[in-house]
Design a protein around this motif. Structure first.
Motif, PDB file in Angstrom:
ATOM      1  N   TRP A 250       1.302  -1.152   0.045  1.00 47.66           N
ATOM      2  CA  TRP A 250       0.035   0.556   0.105  1.00 47.66           C
ATOM      3  C   TRP A 250       0.675   1.558  -0.304  1.00 47.66           C
ATOM      4  O   TRP A 250       0.079   2.099  -1.085  1.00 47.66           O
ATOM      5  N   HIS A 251       2.076   1.419   0.891  1.00 51.81           N
ATOM      6  CA  HIS A 251       2.314   2.742   0.614  1.00 51.81           C
ATOM      7  C   HIS A 251       3.360   2.510  -0.411  1.00 51.81           C
ATOM      8  O   HIS A 251       3.477   3.807  -0.829  1.00 51.81           O
ATOM      9  N   THR A 252       3.977   1.404  -1.121  1.00 50.40           N
ATOM     10  CA  THR A 252       4.564   1.239  -2.408  1.00 50.40           C
ATOM     11  C   THR A 252       3.866   1.810  -2.640  1.00 50.40           C
ATOM     12  O   THR A 252       4.266   2.839  -4.225  1.00 50.40           O
ATOM     13  N   LYS A 253       2.199   1.213  -3.095  1.00 47.40           N
ATOM     14  CA  LYS A 253       1.753   1.831  -4.659  1.00 47.40           C
ATOM     15  C   LYS A 253       1.534   3.884  -4.808  1.00 47.40           C
ATOM     16  O   LYS A 253       0.761   4.342  -5.202  1.00 47.40           O
ATOM     17  N   TYR A 254       0.507   4.089  -3.127  1.00 51.72           N
ATOM     18  CA  TYR A 254       0.086   5.580  -2.581  1.00 51.72           C
ATOM     19  C   TYR A 254       1.517   6.171  -1.820  1.00 51.72           C
ATOM     20  O   TYR A 254       0.593   7.786  -2.494  1.00 51.72           O
ATOM     21  N   TYR A 255       1.877   6.105  -1.851  1.00 52.08           N
ATOM     22  CA  TYR A 255       2.821   6.743  -0.606  1.00 52.08           C
ATOM     23  C   TYR A 255       4.371   7.125  -0.368  1.00 52.08           C
ATOM     24  O   TYR A 255       5.065   7.220   0.830  1.00 52.08           O
ATOM     25  N   ALA A 256       5.167   6.245  -2.051  1.00 52.20           N
ATOM     26  CA  ALA A 256       6.092   5.881  -2.110  1.00 52.20           C
ATOM     27  C   ALA A 256       7.138   7.474  -1.683  1.00 52.20           C
ATOM     28  O   ALA A 256       8.268   7.313  -1.077  1.00 52.20           O
ATOM     29  N   GLN A 257       6.303   8.768  -0.988  1.00 50.67           N
ATOM     30  CA  GLN A 257       6.844   9.764  -1.633  1.00 50.67           C
ATOM     31  C   GLN A 257       7.437  10.018   0.339  1.00 50.67           C
ATOM     32  O   GLN A 257       8.634  11.156   0.706  1.00 50.67           O
ATOM     33  N   TYR A 258       6.915   8.700   0.935  1.00 51.60           N
ATOM     34  CA  TYR A 258       7.583   8.762   2.446  1.00 51.60           C
ATOM     35  C   TYR A 258       8.110   8.211   2.599  1.00 51.60           C
ATOM     36  O   TYR A 258       7.953   7.039   2.324  1.00 51.60           O
ATOM     37  N   PRO A 259       9.279   8.431   3.387  1.00 57.70           N
ATOM     38  CA  PRO A 259      10.040   7.553   3.805  1.00 57.70           C
ATOM     39  C   PRO A 259       9.754   6.627   3.939  1.00 57.70           C
ATOM     40  O   PRO A 259       8.344   6.662   5.112  1.00 57.70           O
ATOM     41  N   TRP A 260       9.743   4.682   4.192  1.00 53.41           N
ATOM     42  CA  TRP A 260       9.097   3.937   4.410  1.00 53.41           C
ATOM     43  C   TRP A 260       8.756   3.254   6.578  1.00 53.41           C
ATOM     44  O   TRP A 260       8.253   3.583   6.813  1.00 53.41           O
ATOM     45  N   ALA A 261      10.378   4.290   6.758  1.00 56.44           N
ATOM     46  CA  ALA A 261      10.667   3.755   7.603  1.00 56.44           C
ATOM     47  C   ALA A 261       9.826   4.490   9.152  1.00 56.44           C
ATOM     48  O   ALA A 261       8.948   4.681  10.159  1.00 56.44           O
ATOM     49  N   GLU A 262       9.745   6.152   8.096  1.00 50.07           N
ATOM     50  CA  GLU A 262       9.187   6.922   8.886  1.00 50.07           C
ATOM     51  C   GLU A 262       7.698   6.572   8.935  1.00 50.07           C
ATOM     52  O   GLU A 262       6.202   6.905   9.775  1.00 50.07           O
ATOM     53  N   PHE A 263       7.029   6.126   7.995  1.00 52.66           N
ATOM     54  CA  PHE A 263       5.538   5.410   7.872  1.00 52.66           C
ATOM     55  C   PHE A 263       5.052   4.343   8.220  1.00 52.66           C
ATOM     56  O   PHE A 263       3.697   4.581   8.959  1.00 52.66           O
TER      57      PHE A 263
END
Length: 341
Positions: A250-263
């Motif tokens: 979900w993060h990769t598809k919609y929110y990749a602008q935010y670093p994964w660790a932070e998300f």
């Protein structure tokens, strides 16, 4: 109890009369579908061979106008919500489309979960785009709102239900944890949030499309909130690896602008906030509203809370407190209640 039952019977009769006298629908009888954690009750009736839902939302407890306004806004955004056919805000009655009996939660299996969770997660960005209704901006999930929800844990679970006496050190620790969790929620991008986007508030429609219900408490809040509601649902339990896989996709598809660790930290922080709140709500439902069925969900909610807190050193003391002080007392109270029944 007798007075409460009589009031419910009167409300049901008034709803029945309103349908027949003040709407274009004909109702022979109302069959209870469900009540929920709120004061709303849902009934089903047949009109010209078609099933319809009638809702009793007592105006002293529920704001039917907000439900109707959010329904309209969600519908405009392309979210599949029940159509509202008629309403009486003064009495707290409305009639809506029947989405049927296929609860999302009832159809989750090891084989179906990937498909269904992917579909449910894909609806969240649409919900996030809904920031207002005809009544104006949605309420803000702000610091005051979060503080009020966090206090449910101490007021209702620890104090009223468990009657725990906290030391000064424990009280200070809880205050510090609550402040940290609150701040981690508030630093996130703010979007439209359903607030109860979990497996019992989603329906499977034709072609297994996702239907969304119970959205009257929508707010503007943290970007990860609805994903937490769905993936760390108090009524479901999936392996950590599976939940992380869904979240990462979900993060990769919609929110990749935010670093994964932070998300991921955002997600876990909202998880803590939500599960602190829910544990308190479940205790309040038992004590204040005489709804005991939610007590058995408290341990699952606390296990989520422990898992989330354990991932971050700053919450280790809180994780130990919940694991060693709160959970054992909850389990003991549940056993006593079960023995009494």
């Amino acid at each position: 109890m007798k007075t409460q039952l009589l009031c419910k019977q009167i409300r049901k009769q008034q709803l029945h009369t309103w349908i027949n006298q003040n709407t274009d629908f004909d109702c022979d009888s109302l069959e209870i579908v469900s009540g929920d954690a709120s004061f709303r009750r849902y009934f089903r009736f047949i009109h010209r061979g078609r099933s319809i839902i009638a809702v009793d939302a007592p105006p002293e407890h529920e704001d039917a106008s907000q439900f109707i306004a959010v329904a309209q806004s969600y519908q405009e955004k392309g979210i599949k919500v029940p159509e509202i056919y008629a309403y009486d805000l003064a009495q707290g009655f409305y009639i809506q489309q029947d989405f049927g009996n296929r609860l999302f939660s009832d159809f989750l299996t090891v084989d179906s979960c990937d498909q269904f969770y992917s579909k449910a997660l894909a609806s969240i960005p649409l919900i996030q785009s809904c920031l207002s209704t005809v009544k104006g901006l949605l309420p803000a999930y702000d610091a005051v709102f979060i503080d009020t929800e966090l206090s449910l844990f101490t007021d209702w679970l620890l104090d009223k239900y468990l009657q725990l006496s906290l030391t000064d050190e424990e009280q200070k620790m809880l205050s510090n944890v609550f402040d940290a969790v609150k701040n981690a929620c508030l630093i996130q991008p703010m979007v439209g949030v359903h607030r109860d986007y979990h497996s019992r508030n989603l329906m499977l429609l034709e072609d297994d499309d996702i239907g969304v219900i119970d959205f009257q408490d929508a707010v503007i809040g943290p970007i990860t909130y609805d994903a937490v509601s769905l993936l760390r649902d108090s009524y479901q339990d999936w392996p950590h690896t599976k939940v992380n896989e869904w979240l990462q996709n979900w993060h990769t598809k919609y929110y990749a602008q935010y670093p994964w660790a932070e998300f991921k930290m955002w997600f876990d922080s909202v998880g803590m906030q939500r599960h602190i709140k829910i544990a308190g709500i479940f205790a309040r439902l038992f004590i204040r509203d005489n709804k005991s069925s939610y007590l058995s969900d408290i341990p699952h909610t606390l296990h989520y809370l422990i898992d989330e807190a354990c991932q971050y050193p700053e919450y280790s003391e809180f994780a130990s407190f919940v694991r060693e002080r709160v959970l054992p007392n909850v389990l003991q109270r549940l056993q006593t209640t079960n023995n009494e029944n």
